[in-house]
Design an enzyme around this catalytic site. Structure first.
Site, PDB file in Angstrom:
ATOM      1  N   GLY A   1     -34.183  33.841 -23.560  1.00 19.04           N
ATOM      2  CA  GLY A   1     -34.730  34.166 -22.255  1.00 19.04           C
ATOM      3  C   GLY A   1     -33.786  35.082 -21.503  1.00 19.04           C
ATOM      4  O   GLY A   1     -32.971  35.803 -22.089  1.00 19.04           O
ATOM      5  N   ARG A   2     -33.854  35.020 -20.164  1.00 15.59           N
ATOM      6  CA  ARG A   2     -33.051  35.939 -19.351  1.00 15.59           C
ATOM      7  C   ARG A   2     -31.558  35.823 -19.646  1.00 15.59           C
ATOM      8  O   ARG A   2     -30.864  36.819 -19.840  1.00 15.59           O
ATOM      9  CB  ARG A   2     -33.298  35.665 -17.865  1.00 15.59           C
ATOM     10  CG  ARG A   2     -34.684  36.008 -17.347  1.00 15.59           C
ATOM     11  CD  ARG A   2     -34.725  35.785 -15.842  1.00 15.59           C
ATOM     12  NE  ARG A   2     -36.018  36.080 -15.251  1.00 15.59           N
ATOM     13  CZ  ARG A   2     -36.954  35.167 -15.027  1.00 15.59           C
ATOM     14  NH1 ARG A   2     -36.731  33.904 -15.346  1.00 15.59           N
ATOM     15  NH2 ARG A   2     -38.103  35.507 -14.471  1.00 15.59           N
TER      16      ARG A   2
ATOM     17  N   SER B   1     -26.602  25.444 -21.422  1.00 18.81           N
ATOM     18  CA  SER B   1     -28.026  25.155 -21.193  1.00 18.81           C
ATOM     19  C   SER B   1     -28.194  23.792 -20.548  1.00 18.81           C
ATOM     20  O   SER B   1     -28.176  23.674 -19.321  1.00 18.81           O
ATOM     21  CB  SER B   1     -28.804  25.272 -22.503  1.00 18.81           C
ATOM     22  OG  SER B   1     -28.324  24.362 -23.491  1.00 18.81           O
ATOM     23  N   ARG B   2     -28.326  22.755 -21.366  1.00 18.55           N
ATOM     24  CA  ARG B   2     -28.367  21.371 -20.903  1.00 18.55           C
ATOM     25  C   ARG B   2     -27.588  20.514 -21.888  1.00 18.55           C
ATOM     26  O   ARG B   2     -27.629  20.739 -23.100  1.00 18.55           O
ATOM     27  CB  ARG B   2     -29.806  20.851 -20.790  1.00 18.55           C
ATOM     28  CG  ARG B   2     -30.590  21.438 -19.629  1.00 18.55           C
ATOM     29  CD  ARG B   2     -30.062  20.913 -18.284  1.00 18.55           C
ATOM     30  NE  ARG B   2     -30.821  21.438 -17.156  1.00 18.55           N
ATOM     31  CZ  ARG B   2     -30.502  22.531 -16.481  1.00 18.55           C
ATOM     32  NH1 ARG B   2     -29.425  23.254 -16.837  1.00 18.55           N
ATOM     33  NH2 ARG B   2     -31.229  22.924 -15.448  1.00 18.55           N
TER      34      ARG B   2
ATOM     35  N   HIS C   1     -20.237  22.143 -14.899  1.00 16.53           N
ATOM     36  CA  HIS C   1     -21.541  22.749 -14.596  1.00 16.53           C
ATOM     37  C   HIS C   1     -21.410  23.787 -13.472  1.00 16.53           C
ATOM     38  O   HIS C   1     -22.040  23.674 -12.421  1.00 16.53           O
ATOM     39  CB  HIS C   1     -22.562  21.676 -14.221  1.00 16.53           C
ATOM     40  CG  HIS C   1     -23.984  22.117 -14.440  1.00 16.53           C
ATOM     41  ND1 HIS C   1     -24.992  21.248 -14.750  1.00 16.53           N
ATOM     42  CD2 HIS C   1     -24.571  23.350 -14.385  1.00 16.53           C
ATOM     43  CE1 HIS C   1     -26.121  21.905 -14.884  1.00 16.53           C
ATOM     44  NE2 HIS C   1     -25.892  23.184 -14.668  1.00 16.53           N
TER      45      HIS C   1
ATOM     46  N   GLU D   1     -24.101  13.588 -17.429  1.00 17.76           N
ATOM     47  CA  GLU D   1     -23.445  14.489 -16.498  1.00 17.76           C
ATOM     48  C   GLU D   1     -23.441  13.846 -15.114  1.00 17.76           C
ATOM     49  O   GLU D   1     -24.506  13.454 -14.638  1.00 17.76           O
ATOM     50  CB  GLU D   1     -24.196  15.819 -16.457  1.00 17.76           C
ATOM     51  CG  GLU D   1     -23.432  16.954 -15.815  1.00 17.76           C
ATOM     52  CD  GLU D   1     -24.129  18.295 -16.001  1.00 17.76           C
ATOM     53  OE1 GLU D   1     -24.553  18.870 -14.971  1.00 17.76           O
ATOM     54  OE2 GLU D   1     -24.258  18.746 -17.150  1.00 17.76           O
TER      55      GLU D   1
END
Length: 323
Positions: A158-159, A240-241, A289, A270
């Site tokens: 993606g972006r 990402s995650r 993060h 997290e």
């Protein structure tokens, strides 16, 4: 809005966003850096017209029930929205918005910074000097893999993934990518990126950078099997995650030396506890993060979040809707 709407904001955000919301609504802001406790969240959302949430706030049917039928809009101060039960919001006619586009380059910068820091062992070098172990220059001191001329594998194109490929061009890297949707030939040519299946990407890449959304299909995507497929001495980067990676398997691969190192901006859970086994490994760099953590980007996120919230309160289409 005939009467001033009521809004609950689950954490202080940049004033450029808060001031815009205050012009049209009565705003209740939870003042702590830590998320409001669950019972506080349920209490503070009662009767609100709008909710401004963060990724660390779980917005589910219980919260929606507590808010009541007057809740019109939820504006998430993030690109991701896996913290929100979007299907339930859709069923109740509650608009949900996020902040796409504004943090793309900033997050790609951070991902590439992690890649460079792990490859060149910068945290270890800093500790080496700080601990007064630097006695002389040494031919074998803190060696790592070259970045220039190596192969970068991007999971999720993606972006942010595409901006990561753009940065790799400056280092003369060969770029492979794996994604649910293949890019157009023009984009592949522009970014010098080649589409491959995930197994081939893992086997061929010196650096693997994760940029995929967290879905049922990507949860645990980088598990023990996937890590075993990775090239010996490769580096894993995750912005990402956290749940995309099985951290127990990652820790074992780092301990055994199968992977040279890892750089993580996201973890599962997290926040990560200070006694997590990954933090005891010198070849694992974890940051809290901060992918979008520039002043300009966080201000732009606040502006987008406020715009979504205000549009939803007015019953207008959200500039950046997810539901």
């Amino acid at each position: 809005m005939s009467e001033r709407a009521r809004v609950f904001v689950t954490r202080p955000i940049p004033e450029v966003g808060l001031s815009a919301v205050r012009e049209v609504a009565e705003v209740d802001v939870w003042p702590d850096d830590l998320p409001p406790p669950r019972e506080v969240l349920l209490e503070r959302v009662r009767g609100v017209d709008g909710l401004l949430s963060l990724l660390s706030d779980r917005i589910d049917s219980e919260v929606l029930d507590a808010a009541g039928s007057g809740l019109k809009v939820i504006a998430n101060y993030a690109v991701g929205y896996d913290n929100i039960d979007v299907a339930e919001c859709r069923a109740r006619g509650i608009a949900v918005g996020n902040t796409p586009g504004v943090l793309t380059e900033t997050t790609a910068d951070l991902a590439f910074a992690l890649l460079m820091a792990v490859a060149r062992r910068l945290p270890e070098g800093y500790d080496f000097v700080r601990d007064d172990r630097w006695q002389t220059w040494g031919p074998l001191l803190l060696l790592g893999p070259d970045i220039h001329g190596s192969t970068l594998g991007i999971v999720g194109f993606g972006r942010i993934g595409r901006e990561m490929a753009r940065r790799a061009q400056g280092f003369g890297m060969r770029t492979l990518y794996s994604s649910r949707t293949r890019a157009t030939p023009a984009v592949e040519t522009e970014l010098g990126a080649t589409f491959v299946e995930l197994d081939e990407l893992l086997a061929e890449s010196d650096f693997v950078s994760l940029h995929t959304a967290l879905t049922a299909d990507t949860r645990g995507l980088i598990d023990a099997r996937a890590i075993a497929r990775m090239k010996e001495g490769a580096v894993l980067i995750n912005t990402s995650r956290g749940a995309v990676v099985e951290q127990v398997a990652l820790a074992e691969a780092l301990r055994s030396g199968h992977l040279f190192g890892a750089g993580l901006d996201v973890t599962d859970p997290e926040p990560m506890r200070g006694d997590d086994p990954l933090l005891a490994l010198p070849n694992c760099l974890v940051v809290p993060h901060v992918g979008s953590g520039s002043v300009r980007t966080r201000d732009r996120m606040a502006e987008k979040t406020a715009a979504n919230l205000i549009a939803g309160l007015r019953g207008e289409p959200l500039p950046d809707p997810v539901a």
